[in-house]
Every structure is written in structure tokens, then in C-alpha cells.
Design an enzyme around this catalytic site. Structure first.
Site, PDB file in Angstrom:
ATOM      1  N   SER A 296       0.928  -1.063   0.033  1.00  0.00           N
ATOM      2  CA  SER A 296       0.036   0.050   0.201  1.00  0.00           C
ATOM      3  C   SER A 296       0.774   1.312  -0.006  1.00  0.00           C
ATOM      4  CB  SER A 296      -1.054   0.048   1.263  1.00  0.00           C
ATOM      5  OG  SER A 296      -1.599   1.177   0.986  1.00  0.00           O
TER       6      SER A 296
ATOM      7  N   HIS B   3      -0.751  -1.613  -4.282  1.00  0.00           N
ATOM      8  CA  HIS B   3      -2.192  -1.181  -3.765  1.00  0.00           C
ATOM      9  C   HIS B   3      -2.226   0.494  -3.821  1.00  0.00           C
ATOM     10  CE1 HIS B   3      -6.046  -1.898  -1.432  1.00  0.00           C
ATOM     11  NE2 HIS B   3      -5.616  -0.810  -0.637  1.00  0.00           N
TER      12      HIS B   3
ATOM     13  N   ASP C  23      -4.421   3.524  -3.035  1.00  0.00           N
ATOM     14  CA  ASP C  23      -5.713   3.971  -2.376  1.00  0.00           C
ATOM     15  C   ASP C  23      -6.105   5.622  -2.725  1.00  0.00           C
ATOM     16  OD1 ASP C  23      -5.903   2.101  -0.197  1.00  0.00           O
ATOM     17  OD2 ASP C  23      -4.096   2.559   0.415  1.00  0.00           O
TER      18      ASP C  23
ATOM     19  N   MET D 257      -8.790   8.524  -2.336  1.00  0.00           N
ATOM     20  CA  MET D 257      -9.441   8.846  -1.542  1.00  0.00           C
ATOM     21  C   MET D 257     -10.230  10.094  -1.876  1.00  0.00           C
ATOM     22  SD  MET D 257      -7.913   7.925   2.155  1.00  0.00           S
ATOM     23  CE  MET D 257      -6.858   6.320   2.399  1.00  0.00           C
TER      24      MET D 257
ATOM     25  N   HIS E 294      -7.842   0.824  -5.161  1.00  0.00           N
ATOM     26  CA  HIS E 294      -8.651   0.862  -4.156  1.00  0.00           C
ATOM     27  C   HIS E 294      -9.451   2.086  -3.981  1.00  0.00           C
ATOM     28  CE1 HIS E 294      -9.526   0.317   0.387  1.00  0.00           C
ATOM     29  NE2 HIS E 294     -10.720   0.312  -0.120  1.00  0.00           N
TER      30      HIS E 294
ATOM     31  N   MET F 188     -11.813   4.532  -2.444  1.00  0.00           N
ATOM     32  CA  MET F 188     -12.842   4.987  -1.350  1.00  0.00           C
ATOM     33  C   MET F 188     -13.283   6.457  -1.884  1.00  0.00           C
ATOM     34  SD  MET F 188      -9.943   3.784   1.470  1.00  0.00           S
ATOM     35  CE  MET F 188      -8.527   3.730   0.053  1.00  0.00           C
TER      36      MET F 188
ATOM     37  N   MET G 200     -12.021  -4.733   4.557  1.00  0.00           N
ATOM     38  CA  MET G 200     -11.318  -3.889   5.285  1.00  0.00           C
ATOM     39  C   MET G 200     -11.197  -4.113   6.731  1.00  0.00           C
ATOM     40  SD  MET G 200     -10.624  -1.321   3.200  1.00  0.00           S
ATOM     41  CE  MET G 200      -9.604  -0.378   4.624  1.00  0.00           C
TER      42      MET G 200
ATOM     43  N   GLY H 242      -9.416   5.265   5.470  1.00  0.00           N
ATOM     44  CA  GLY H 242      -9.107   6.459   5.412  1.00  0.00           C
ATOM     45  C   GLY H 242      -7.622   6.928   5.797  1.00  0.00           C
TER      46      GLY H 242
ATOM     47  N   GLY I 110      -3.716   5.169   7.080  1.00  0.00           N
ATOM     48  CA  GLY I 110      -2.654   4.202   7.252  1.00  0.00           C
ATOM     49  C   GLY I 110      -2.240   4.144   8.783  1.00  0.00           C
ATOM     50  N   GLY I 111      -1.535   2.950   9.042  1.00  0.00           N
ATOM     51  CA  GLY I 111      -1.158   2.914  10.522  1.00  0.00           C
ATOM     52  C   GLY I 111      -2.183   2.823  11.705  1.00  0.00           C
TER      53      GLY I 111
ATOM     54  N   ASP J 131      -7.232  -5.706   4.214  1.00  0.00           N
ATOM     55  CA  ASP J 131      -6.395  -4.195   4.188  1.00  0.00           C
ATOM     56  C   ASP J 131      -6.657  -3.517   5.508  1.00  0.00           C
ATOM     57  OD1 ASP J 131      -5.509  -2.177   3.250  1.00  0.00           O
ATOM     58  OD2 ASP J 131      -6.962  -1.496   2.180  1.00  0.00           O
ATOM     59  N   GLY J 132      -5.461  -3.408   6.211  1.00  0.00           N
ATOM     60  CA  GLY J 132      -5.415  -2.489   7.251  1.00  0.00           C
ATOM     61  C   GLY J 132      -5.165  -2.997   8.671  1.00  0.00           C
ATOM     62  N   GLY J 133      -3.824  -2.337   9.199  1.00  0.00           N
ATOM     63  CA  GLY J 133      -3.460  -2.986  10.452  1.00  0.00           C
ATOM     64  C   GLY J 133      -2.884  -4.292  10.419  1.00  0.00           C
TER      65      GLY J 133
ATOM     66  N   GLY K 142       0.784  -1.653   4.264  1.00  0.00           N
ATOM     67  CA  GLY K 142       1.548  -0.288   4.183  1.00  0.00           C
ATOM     68  C   GLY K 142       2.343  -0.046   5.215  1.00  0.00           C
TER      69      GLY K 142
HETATM   70  C1  DX5 Z   1      -6.661   2.464   4.548  1.00  0.00           C
HETATM   71  C2  DX5 Z   1      -6.095   2.100   3.326  1.00  0.00           C
HETATM   72  C3  DX5 Z   1      -5.062   0.972   3.380  1.00  0.00           C
HETATM   73  C4  DX5 Z   1      -3.673   1.539   4.370  1.00  0.00           C
HETATM   74  C5  DX5 Z   1      -3.320   0.269   4.995  1.00  0.00           C
HETATM   75  O1  DX5 Z   1      -7.912   3.086   4.257  1.00  0.00           O
HETATM   76  O2  DX5 Z   1      -7.354   1.389   2.512  1.00  0.00           O
HETATM   77  O3  DX5 Z   1      -4.619   0.710   2.340  1.00  0.00           O
HETATM   78  O4  DX5 Z   1      -2.771   2.038   3.330  1.00  0.00           O
HETATM   79  O5  DX5 Z   1      -2.151   0.830   5.794  1.00  0.00           O
HETATM   80  P1  DX5 Z   1      -1.774   0.002   6.899  1.00  0.00           P
HETATM   81  O6  DX5 Z   1      -1.124  -1.159   6.435  1.00  0.00           O
HETATM   82  O7  DX5 Z   1      -0.595   0.959   7.397  1.00  0.00           O
HETATM   83  O8  DX5 Z   1      -2.609  -0.106   7.918  1.00  0.00           O
HETATM   84 ZN    ZN Z   2      -6.452   0.249   0.698  1.00  0.00          ZN
END
Ligand code: DX5
Ligand code: ZN
Length: 233
Positions: A23, A48, A50, A52, A81, A83, A152, A157, A159-160, A190-192, A212
Site C-alpha cells: 500500500s 495497492h 488508495d 480517497m 482501491h 474510497m 477492510m 481513510g 494508514g497505521g 487491508d488495514g493494520g 503499508g
Molecule cells: C486505509 C487504506 C489502507 C492503508 C493500510 O484506508 O485502505 O490500504 O494504506 O495501511 P496500514 O497497512 O498502514 O494499515
Molecule cells: Zn486500501
């Protein structure tokens, strides 16, 4: 190297291995080209991206122009992706930009079945994303109409954020739903995701790990890629 073609991602098989989709939300936006190359060299299978819109999710990131720029730096599979509200408005732009997968949120797709048809007609693979609180039954009648389901595991919205553990059961339930219909569709999460929780995610039935922070923030990206995918150090 895996996945050098645009043929799509094969469902992972042996020993709960998964593909890694890097990501770029966690990459350096002022040096995206070189960060995408670093990701590829470290073992990422997909990139990937993102997108937004400041409406469906608060931040605004990048769009089709950035996908086009990234395309010229890498032959890896590009998964956009979206959003965004009204994702159907952007299908042709992302196809022209060279995206391989276009993943839209079920929550913002009033006519999801039609949108998936249009993504395929535009020459891309079809992805459907669900927020953590969105039940699986909203995709029950399009299970055979997508090439990838993206669950998700944080609220989209940023990362981290911290992984939401309830998503593990959701992954397993979706894998069962697909299996009952004889489908081996990819499940992307995707996420965390971290090296510590990736094994449980793969074991539940995920075939694509989106990462990410845990990848771009790693001291040793190669090692992180291997461990996230279920390989050795
Ligand atoms: C969040 C994104 C993710 C994000 C994941 O809305 O869709 O792709 O980058 O980031 P990490 O891996 O840091 O949670
Ligand atoms: Zn994503």
C-alpha cells in the site's frame, strides 16, 4: 519473480501463503516511482493504490493520473482501491491509466452488479471492498461476479491504524461462502496488518495481504515481505 504478468493473482495454495500488495499510502509521495521499485525489489506482488475523495473518507489522496505515472515504473499488478462516492464515474479513467484491478466499495455502489460488469468491459479485474461494519450478505448475490473481495480490517481513510480482530471470523465466513459455491476468489485484507497478525489472517482464508506501514516502515523490507506472505525470514 511472481506476478509479472497482468493475468491476475492466482489463489494462494500451499501452507497458507499469500501475495503481498504494497500500500503506497505509506510510501513517499514525492518519490513514488523509486518507492514502487523498492517495493518490487523487496518482493511485493502487487501495488495497492488508495484513492480517497474527501467525501466517503475524510482525506484526499491521488487518482488515475498517479496510477498512470506508477504504471510506467512497474510491471507489478496495480490494484486501485477506490474510497470514493460514485466509483462508477471513474472506471474508464482508471482503465486508461493502466490499473489491473479496480476495487470499489459496496457501500458507495448503488448498482454494484452493473458497476462490476462495466469494470470487466473496461478490461480490468473486478474488486469489491467492504468496511469492517458492513455485513457479508451485501455481496451474497455478486459472489461470482468479482475477481477479488477486499475486507477492510480498519475503518478506511488512514494508514497505521490498529487491526480489528473481528475481521478474522469475517474472512473465514467469506471463504466458506465462496467455497460452498465452488469459487476460489481472492480475499484481500487491508488495514493494520503486521508480521504478528498476518499468519492468522492467511489461515482464515486471505490470499492477498495489503500492507503499508508494516512493509514500507520496516527496517528490512525484504524480510517483512517474506514474513507477511508466510515465507521464511
Ligand atoms: C486505509 C487504506 C489502507 C492503508 C493500510 O484506508 O485502505 O490500504 O494504506 O495501511 P496500514 O497497512 O498502514 O494499515
Ligand atoms: Zn486500501
Amino acid at each position: 519473480m511472481n506476478c509479472k504478468t497482468k493475468e491476475g493473482v492466482k489463489t494462494a495454495t500451499m501452507g497458507n501463503m499469500a501475495k503481498l500488495s504494497a500500500s503506497i499510502l505509506s510510501a513517499d509521495y514525492a518519490a513514488l516511482g523509486s518507492d514502487v521499485r523498492r517495493a518490487e525489489e523487496a518482493g511485493a506482488d502487487m501495488i495497492h493504490i488508495d484513492v480517497m475523495d474527501g467525501s466517503f473518507v475524510p482525506p484526499i489522496t491521488i487518482g488515475a493520473q498517479a496510477v498512470k505515472a506508477i504504471r510506467s515504473y512497474s510491471r507489478l499488478i496495480l490494484d486501485a482501491h477506490l474510497m470514493t462516492v460514485h466509483p462508477e464515474k471513474h472506471i474508464e479513467d482508471f482503465a486508461d491509466a493502466g490499473a489491473d484491478y479496480l476495487t470499489v466499495h459496496a457501500e458507495t455502489s448503488a448498482h454494484l452488479h452493473r458497476t462490476l460488469q462495466r469494470i470487466r468491459e473496461a478490461g480490468m479485474k473486478r474488486g469489491v471492498a467492504l468496511n469492517p461494519a458492513t455485513p457479508l450478505y451485501v455481496i451474497e448475490h455478486v459472489l461470482g461476479e468479482a475477481d477479488l473481495f477486499l475486507l477492510m480490517s480498519v475503518n478506511p481513510g488512514y494508514g497505521g491504524q490498529e487491526f480489528i480482530p473481528a475481521v478474522i471470523d469475517k474472512i473465514a465466513a467469506l471463504r466458506t461462502m465462496l467455497g460452498k459455491r465452488g469459487l476460489e476468489t481472492d480475499i484481500s485484507v487491508d488495514g493494520g496488518i503486521t508480521i504478528a497478525n498476518a499468519a492468522a489472517i492467511r489461515e482464515a482464508g486471505a490470499t492477498i495481504i495489503v500492507a503499508g506501514t508494516a512493509f514500507f516502515g520496516a527496517e528490512d523490507m525484504k524480510k517483512a515481505a517474506s514474513l507477511l506472505k508466510g515465507g521464511e525470514e
